[in-house]
Structures are given as structure tokens and as C-alpha cells.
Design a protein around this motif. Structure first.
Motif: not given
Length: 795
Positions: A135-140
Motif C-alpha cells: 500500500i502506497d499512502l499519501p506523503s502526509d
């Protein structure tokens, strides 16, 4: 039926907690099957960031990562191709359990490198089918916080059991309406801005069958299809549906949201106008479930100039399905006859959400609201320009007005409910109530097609008022004596089953039905024995014999490696649809050998004589005097003509059949033989006379010595052994206790066309010791009786 708590609260304004809601659902007849909260399963999982990522020293496809969990930095070996420094994702620490496979994580070494925990993909967390990478989540995304909280997964999933009469609860809005009527909040009416429409639809609809009385359509041009937004995908995933594309996801969403199935066509792939008609025999459909179907005449078919493009109310076809490059669509919102949909779906074996709802009854008044809601969602999520609604036919009026007497709540339900409360409850459920002549004229809403009579309204009032208010009252005692115990025939069946079990046979319980193709092997296929509504397409006829199901059961056991099979069943078989055409039979089969291999006694291959022994044992077990019975080679056609027989009393009263099953029958049933069987006709066996009760009677023994004598007779080879035994017994009924044949010989020394039969008799006197003269006299009588009966001679 599944839905999430947040979805329910879009239509139900309530402060009730989850436990209160689930208790109330069960109380009003929408029984809870399961409540699952993904946040509980994913509680240990946190958001973590990969600080460093480098190649594994001994594996090209693995990377060694330094992962910051917010509380510590751990070394994790990861095989995902998208693992990189700076990526934020869902991290499973050691000790946690992966939801999809139940694997419990622990510190380990992977190719010699220590690894602690795991960076997870969507599939591993049960959130989707994506397993190409983690899973690749947003940077924030905040490192160290709960992944379930961040992803908004703290939304319990509720599953309720739907009885066939509650089609109104097959949508979230209907469930909310029921809870509001039960006093658990206020119902929020669905609201959406109507779509600005322009121009007529270039696609027209022609109705040619009563199975579809109304069909609404809308042409929408210039749409942009693709993946649906995350909120819509998450909602569908929560209830077990796989997101496909925005257009398809919208129709699936409204099916569960409002219990209103829809379908969307790629308008550019339509050939001409849509014609709704009955299918023709032999027409085909390539359906969206990747199966091809050949149709019989009479199904509700959606067609264009190319042929069948869908089955109304059941499933669409691939030829007009929407793809990612779809630009112009035609939206369908129709109503189909429930019985026609149920019959077609069952015959074709197609299960779909649309069929599930249409065969139970979709609200016909939801046609226009349904197409308006779907059009609004398509315009909002896919863009485009909508035409005016094209409406063919008219929605049927399925409402009913029923006279309801408030006092029937007491007489039928056992609870006193005031007339004012009855009116209030029915009004909250959507019924229209009018007082008239001391009773209530109640009109059903369009979404309650299951309501037929006064008793149905009593049930509606009681479930909302509360079933817990119904007092527990014992049934009154009977004013007459009730006979207890078993009937003579019931006792006979039990004794017969017990004896069969003692013979080493195992009891089987099979269907009273069987495929009609098997009936002709055992009897004439009569129309009155065909089932109008079979539970399965291959169980469409009542069984004329117990043997077909037992033989096929043996075949299934043989296919699974069980070489020796011995089964029996007691039950009814049918020759007509009248009470006289139902007969009670105990049947048994054997296949293989009489037992397992043993050092002391080698097992035998089963034969017709083993079936005869089983039949005689059962007959003796139920008290039949088979010494007076005759055995003849007159078994039915499903037995081998030279290896079978019938046991009867007199020329007409058949007690049992036995023998080897005919090879052509075994071939037709696809069972390897040889296989032997017997059938006991329990109702043909005479009941004992007099009132002897259950006692076996006095034990008859003799203090005097028995005498055995052997005889060998030359008889015609066509003479039956049973005829010889009968003749011997008739010579001296009082003294001859036992007769048996112990040898049959044909060959050298015996004339052609004849056989030598050796008979042993046992004489048992009860009041004296027999003299040599008496024995010789009896021997003479035996020789004379056999000679007279068979035409044979003493050898």
C-alpha cells in the motif's frame, strides 16, 4: 443482505449505538447473521515509513528496508517491487495476524537477513485484490497512527438474514425505514438534485411481452468511464462486491442502496432499438458472468437487431457491456414479472443480485426515482449529457386494500393492542389506513407485495409492537385420551431395519426423487409422478423404486475407493400420485466382497445367494413364516434374468425380490458391477393373526434324539430346488424339522438333461425315540412325494 453502519445512518437519524440497532433489527424480524468491524481486525496495524531501502545480499528480488513505525525503527525484508525510501504504508508488527491467510508474524530470518514485521498489500489486509505491491499512502499520512483510523475503516459491517417475504429490506433505505417505524430514529428521505435533461433518447424501447410491463430508459452521451471514486469502491468492498468501473459500480450501489436493480448498456454497441420479447428456442446469450447460455422459448429476453443482449431482470450480455472506452450509454430501469424471473433463473442456474430482488418483488413505483438517482450519479461521477426519460408501458399497481379488524390482534397474536396504536404502527410502516364500519381498510404501499390478508397485518403490528409482549401460554390439555405407541407397521419397519443392520448393511437415507432418465430403468415414466417445482433440475421425478438411489450411492462410494459397499434403506416408493400408489419397502444392496481380508476366513464375492440370505433374514426378523414361502425365478426386469428370484406366498402375494442387478441397468447408472440387491415389500407381508402380543411364544425343544437322512434324486434339470424342498416337507409335516440341499451334480453318470440333487432331512420327534421301521416309513414317504411332485427318481 450486508451494509455498513455509516451507510444505514445516511437514511436513519438516530443516536442509538451498534448494539441497540442490532438488537432491534432482530426484534423486528431482520435477524442478525453477523456484525464485523474491520477496525478490530486491523487494530495492530500502523502507518509506517520506509527510511532506507537497499538490495538483499542473497536475493535479487528482495530489499532490506529500515522502517520507522513511529515508536521504533525496524529492519524489514520486503519483496514488493514498489518498496522505496520515503514510501508510507500499512505495517504489521510481529505478533499480529494477517487477516486473509491467518498467518501470525514473528521475527525471522529471510535468506540469512533478520526481518521484523511486514509491509502489507491491499489483498493481505482484505481491502481489495491488488497484490502487485504494498500500500502506497499519501506523503502526509501520519506515521505511527492507526491505519484503520486513517483509512476510515472503523465502520461495522452488518449482515442480516432476509426471509422471502421481506423484499422491502433488500435495500439499505428499506432497512432504515423499518427501524424508524420501530421507533429507533427518524427516516431521512433520499434527496438528490434532478438532472437537467435535453432532447429525446435516440434509443427506443418496444415491449412485446407481458413479463415486462414497464421499461424506462435514458440516453447519456459524453460520459467518461473508469475506476469509481474511493468512497464508492470502499462501500462495495465492505459488502463483498468487487468494484469494476464507475458505470457498473453505480448500478450495483443503487441495487443495494434502494433495492432497485438497473442495467447500463454501451449505446454505441447497440444495433437498432431495444425490443423486450420472449426468447425463441435455441437462441444464445454470452452473459457478463463469462458463461454462454442456450435459451428455451419463453424467457424474458432483451434484444436488439443482433439478437439477445440480456435476460430481463437476471443478467446482461457481453456484447453491449460497458468498457473503459465507453462514451455513450443507455440506462435501463424496468420492472419484470417475479414468477417469470424465478423460473428462468432457476432453469438456467443463474444467481445474480438482480434476480434475487426481482423474483421476490421490486417496488414498481421505484422506476422513475431509480433512473433519476442513477442518472444523477452518472452525471456527477462520469459527466455527460442526459436525454429525456423514455418510458415504455406503465408500472403495474400491486397495492391491495384489506379489511382488518383490530380485535384480530388479540385472537391471532395473543396481545391487546389498542386501535389507535394499530393505526399508528401501520401508518409508520407506510400503510394507508381508513376507518370504516367498525374496522380498518388498510392499503398496502407499493414496496410490500408480500401482504395478502388480515393475518399479515397482525404480524406487522406484532413485530413492531414487540414479540416479547406475547405471553408464553401452554397448550390446553387434550379432552380425549391419546393413543401412544407404534402401529404394527411401524414396529415392522423398525424390526426390519434392525435386522438389516445385523446383516452388516449400513443404513442410507436418500431423496424420494431421482432423475427422470433413471425412472424408465425401473418403471414407466408417468406424467403424474413428474415434479412441477423440483429442488434440482436432475431430481424431477418421484422414485418408483429405492434401488436407483442406493445404486448411485454405491457408485459414489466406489469412485472414492470403497470397493466393498453394503447399504439399505427403508422408505416409500411411488407408482402413482394416489395414496394407493405409495408403498413401503426396505431395499438393500451389496457390491464387492462379503468382508475385509482375514487370515481365518477368506471373504467371498457377493452373489445372488447373499442377497437371498439378506432378504430371508429380514423376513424372519419381522416374524414372517417363510418356510411356507416359494422361491421362483420371476424377478423384475432390472434384475439379471438367470441370477435372481422372487419370494412369495401363493401365486400372487410377493414378499421380496432378490438377485444380481442387470448389467444394462448398472451401465445406465454408470456403476461398476456386479452388484446384488433385494427388496422387501413390507406391506405385502400378512400381519399375525390373533392377539398374541409381542411375546415370541414358548420355546419348543425336545429331549429325544434327532435323526438325519440323506437322499439323492435324479430329476429334470428344469426342476427348481424349492419345489423339491416343498415336496419333502409335505411328506411328514410333524416330524421333518429341517430340509436342505447340499449338492447338485451334472456330468458323467447322470443322463443328459437331468441333474442329481442331494437332499438332507432332519427328523425331530417330540414324544418318543423313532424306531428303524418308522424312519424307513418316513423315507418312503419322502421318496414318493418327490417322485410325484417332480417326476424324478431315487438315485
Amino acid at each position: 443482505m450486508k451494509f455498513t453502519l455509516s451507510w444505514l445512518k445516511e437514511y436513519l437519524d438516530t443516536d442509538a449505538d451498534l448494539d441497540t440497532i442490532t438488537e432491534k433489527l432482530t426484534a423486528i424480524g431482520l435477524e442478525i447473521e453477523e456484525v464485523e468491524n474491520p477496525a478490530d481486525t486491523l487494530k495492530p496495524f500502523v502507518i509506517a515509513e520506509i527510511m532506507e531501502a537497499g538490495p538483499h545480499p542473497d536475493a535479487d528480488k528482495l530489499q532490506v528496508c529500515k522502517v520507522n513505525t513511529g515508536s521504533e525503527v525496524l529492519q524489514v525484508v520486503c519483496g514488493a517491487p514498489n518498496a522505496r525510501a520515503g514510501l508510507k504504508g500499512a505495517f504489521a508488527p510481529s505478533g499480529s495476524v494477517i487477516p486473509t491467510n491467518g498467518m501470525k508474524l514473528k521475527p525471522t530470518k529471510i535468506r540469512g537477513v533478520e526481518s521484523n514485521g511486514m509491509m502489507c498489500s491491499e489483498r493481505e489486509l482484505g481491502l481489495g485484490e491488488d497484490h502487485a505491491g504494498i500500500i502506497d499512502l499519501p506523503s502526509d499520512a501520519p506515521v505511527g497512527t492507526s491505519f484503520a483510523d486513517y483509512a476510515g475503516l472503523d465502520d461495522p459491517i452488518i449482515e442480516i438474514a432476509i426471509t422471502p417475504n421481506r423484499q422491502d429490506a433488500l435495500g439499505v433505505y428499506g432497512v432504515a425505514r423499518d427501524l424508524a417505524a420501530a421507533g429507533l430514529g427518524t427516516l431521512k428521505e433520499p434527496s438528490f438534485e434532478k438532472v437537467a435533461r435535453s432532447g429525446e433518447s435516440p434509443v427506443k424501447v418496444i415491449l412485446e411481452t407481458e413479463q415486462c410491463p414497464v421499461f424506462a430508459g435514458c440516453y447519456i452521451k459524453g460520459v467518461k468511464n473508469g475506476p469509481s471514486p474511493e468512497w464508492l469502491q470502499n462501500r462495495l468492498k465492505a459488502i463483498g462486491l468487487r468494484p469494476i468501473s464507475t458505470l457498473v459500480d453505480i448500478t450495483n450501489y443503487i441495487t443495494y442502496d434502494m433495492a432497485r436493480p438497473l442495467h447500463v448498456y454501451d449505446a454505441d454497441r447497440l444495433q437498432g432499438d431495444i425490443v423486450v420479447r420472449q426468447s425463441k428456442n435455441g437462441e444464445t446469450l454470452s452473459a457478463l458472468n463469462d458463461n454462454d447460455y442456450t435459451l428455451d422459448a419463453g424467457n424474458c429476453a432483451i434484444t436488439d437487431d443482433s439478437g439477445v443482449i440480456g435476460l430481463g431482470g437476471i443478467i446482461g450480455g457481453t456484447s453491449t457491456g460497458c468498457e473503459e472506452d465507453t462514451v455513450n450509454v443507455f440506462l435501463e430501469c424496468a420492472w419484470f414479472d417475479p414468477i417469470a424471473i424465478a423460473m428462468a433463473g432457476r432453469k438456467l442456474g443463474i444467481d445474480s443480485d438482480a434476480r434475487y430482488r426481482f423474483e421476490r418483488g421490486v417496488d414498481p413505483e421505484s422506476i422513475i426515482p431509480g433512473i433519476e438517482q442513477a442518472t444523477r450519479m452518472i452525471i456527477d461521477l462520469c459527466g455527460g449529457e442526459a436525454s429525456e426519460i423514455y418510458l415504455a408501458g406503465a408500472a403495474p399497481d400491486i397495492t391491495k386494500t384489506v379489511r382488518v379488524r383490530p380485535e384480530r390482534i388479540r385472537s391471532l397474536g395473543g396481545v391487546d393492542v389498542s386501535e389507535e396504536e394499530v393505526i399508528d404502527i401501520l401508518g409508520r410502516l407506510g400503510f394507508t389506513v381508513e376507518k370504516k364500519d367498525g374496522a380498518l381498510d388498510v392499503t398496502t404501499p407499493s414496496w410490500r407485495c408480500d401482504i395478502d390478508g388480515e393475518a399479515d397485518f397482525v404480524e406487522e403490528v406484532l413485530r413492531i409492537h414487540g414479540f416479547e409482549h406475547i405471553p408464553a401460554t401452554p397448550l390446553p390439555k387434550s379432552s380425549r385420551e391419546i393413543e401412544t405407541g407404534l402401529s404394527p407397521l411401524q414396529k415392522r419397519v423398525r424390526l426390519a431395519k434392525r435386522t438389516a443392520a445385523q446383516q452388516g448393511l449400513k443404513e442410507a437415507v436418500t431423496w424420494s426423487f431421482l432423475p427422470s432418465a433413471q425412472v424408465s430403468l425401473f418403471a414407466e415414466l408417468k406424467p403424474e409422478l413428474m415434479l412441477d417445482n423440483p429442488i434440482s433440475s436432475d431430481l424431477d421425478a418421484m422414485r418408483p423404486s429405492l434401488l436407483p438411489n442406493l445404486i448411485t450411492a454405491a457408485g459414489r462410494n466406489i469412485d472414492r475407493g470403497f470397493k466393498n459397499v453394503a447399504l439399505f434403506e427403508a422408505g416409500s416408493q411411488f407408482s402413482s400420485d394416489t395414496p394407493d400408489g405409495q408403498s413401503l419397502v426396505l431395499a438393500g444392496i451389496r457390491r464387492g466382497q462379503t468382508g475385509a481380508r482375514h487370515w481365518a476366513k477368506a471373504p467371498e464375492e457377493v452373489s445372488a445367494f447373499h442377497a437371498k440370505a439378506d432378504a430371508e433374514a429380514v423376513l424372519r426378523g419381522i416374524g414372517t413364516k417363510i418356510d411356507n414361502a416359494q422361491v421362483a425365478a420371476e424377478a423384475p426386469s432390472w434384475y439379471h434374468p438367470g441370477r435372481s428370484g422372487v419370494i412369495r406366498l401363493g401365486p400372487k402375494n410377493v414378499l421380496a425380490y432378490f438377485g444380481e442387478i442387470h448389467p444394462k441397468v448398472l451401465k445406465a447408472l454408470d456403476v461398476k458391477g456386479p452388484l446384488v440387491a433385494f427388496e422387501i415389500l413390507l406391506e405385502n407381508i400378512p400381519m399375525p393373526k390373533g392377539k398374541g402380543g409381542n411375546s415370541r411364544g414358548p420355546l419348543k425343544t425336545s429331549d429325544y434324539q434327532a435323526v438325519e437322512r440323506d437322499f439323492a434324486f435324479l430329476v429334470d434339470q428344469k426342476v427348481a430346488a424349492a419345489d423339491m424342498i416343498k415336496a419333502v416337507r409335505s411328506a411328514e409335516k410333524k416330524l421333518i424339522d429341517e430340509v436342505s440341499i447340499f449338492d447338485v451334480y451334472q456330468g458323467q453318470g447322470v443322463p443328459e438333461g437331468q441333474k442329481s440333487v442331494a437332499v438332507s432331512i432332519r427328523l425331530q420327534p417330540e414324544d418318543r425315540t423313532l424306531t428303524d421301521e418308522e424312519i424307513e416309513q418316513i423315507a418312503g414317504k419322502v421318496i414318493e412325494a418327490v417322485t410325484t411332485a417332480t417326476g424324478g427318481s431315487l438315485r
